[in-house]
Design an enzyme around this catalytic site. Structure first.
Site, mmCIF file in Angstrom:
data_model
loop_
_atom_site.group_PDB
_atom_site.id
_atom_site.type_symbol
_atom_site.label_atom_id
_atom_site.label_comp_id
_atom_site.label_asym_id
_atom_site.label_seq_id
_atom_site.Cartn_x
_atom_site.Cartn_y
_atom_site.Cartn_z
ATOM 1 N N TYR A 1 43.161 17.214 179.395
ATOM 2 C CA TYR A 1 42.102 17.306 180.795
ATOM 3 C C TYR A 1 41.278 16.819 180.619
ATOM 4 C CZ TYR A 1 38.554 20.236 183.635
ATOM 5 O OH TYR A 1 37.906 20.473 184.529
ATOM 6 N N LYS B 1 39.760 14.123 183.041
ATOM 7 C CA LYS B 1 38.134 14.069 183.581
ATOM 8 C C LYS B 1 36.896 12.481 182.850
ATOM 9 C CE LYS B 1 38.867 17.715 186.618
ATOM 10 N NZ LYS B 1 37.932 17.268 187.860
#
Length: 257
Positions: A152, A156
């Site tokens: 994750y 990002k």
């Protein structure tokens, strides 16, 4: 008044941003991943300038989303809002990519490459991106053991780098990344400290404001303030390598200026 396309606008920050822009008199094109999800738009649906449907896990459906948006007309701004939180397993998309990579990184890249170039692009990131350095060694998690939090964070960071790469390549477009904070959404949970209005405010302001402070490019924002992102995301060499890798994974080149 502007026309703005928002990905992932059936709930959470995307829906809050759509409502805020509609209430201010702007036109908004909404996105849902399925017809069932589109049915949940409720009172927003008749107010929208259009509704496009497609699952961002699928490259084919993401390309269809771009076609649907282009058929409506040129957008003034696009808010790349849709994203998925850490997933317990790598998963596998129709193109055999990791699910987090597909939704959080590949889909924004595909849409950026294929949708008629707007005046403003806003990409939602996260403060957690600062733990995402080093992803180019195994972008699609085909060699490493799966680490949900790391995957994750990498996605990002990649989306910040994408925003900055676009700012460099397309100087006539204002392209920025936003960290909305830990927001009380279905993803963030009821205990999150940031309310929806605060969470959506920066990206909607960047999308439509005529204030000189909003008409900048290649910046990373958090709650209406510019912040310094992770050094890798701001590195032009990393940005160029990432764009080349995303082009290879998707079969799409990001157009030059």
């Amino acid at each position: 008044m502007a026309i703005v396309f928002i990905t992932g606008s059936t709930d959470g920050l995307g829906r809050a941003a759509a409502r805020s822009l509609l209430d201010a008199g702007h036109r908004v094109v909404l996105h849902a991943r399925s017809a069932d999800r589109a049915a949940s738009l409720g009172e927003l649906a008749p107010r929208a300038a259009g509704i496009v449907i497609g699952d961002l896990r699928s490259a084919e459906q993401t390309r269809s989303i771009a076609d649907q948006v282009n058929a409506i007309g040129r957008m003034d701004a696009i808010i790349q809002n849709a994203g998925v939180y850490p997933e317990g397993s790598r998963g596998s998309t129709p193109e055999v990519h990791a699910g987090v990579l597909a939704v959080n990184t590949l889909a924004p890249y595909i849409l950026t490459a294929l949708i008629d170039r707007p005046s403003r692009l806003i990409y939602l990131s996260s403060g957690l991106h600062r733990g995402g350095e080093g992803s180019l060694r195994d972008l699609d998690w085909t060699k490493r053991s799966w680490d949900p939090a790391k995957a994750y964070a990498e996605s990002k960071l990649q989306v910040v780098a994408l925003a900055f790469a676009v700012a460099r390549r397309w100087p006539q477009v204002f392209s920025n990344a936003v960290d909305p904070g830990w927001v009380r959404t279905r993803m963030g949970g009821p205990g999150a400290p940031v309310d929806l209005d605060t969470g959506q405010r920066t990206q909607t302001w960047l999308a439509v404001s005529d204030e000189p402070a909003a008409k900048v490019s290649g910046r990373y924002w958090h709650h209406m303030r510019q912040e310094q992102p992770a050094s890798e995301a701001a590195d032009p060499e990393f940005q160029d390598q990432l764009i080349a890798s995303l082009g290879a994974l998707t079969g799409l080149a990001l157009p030059e200026a």
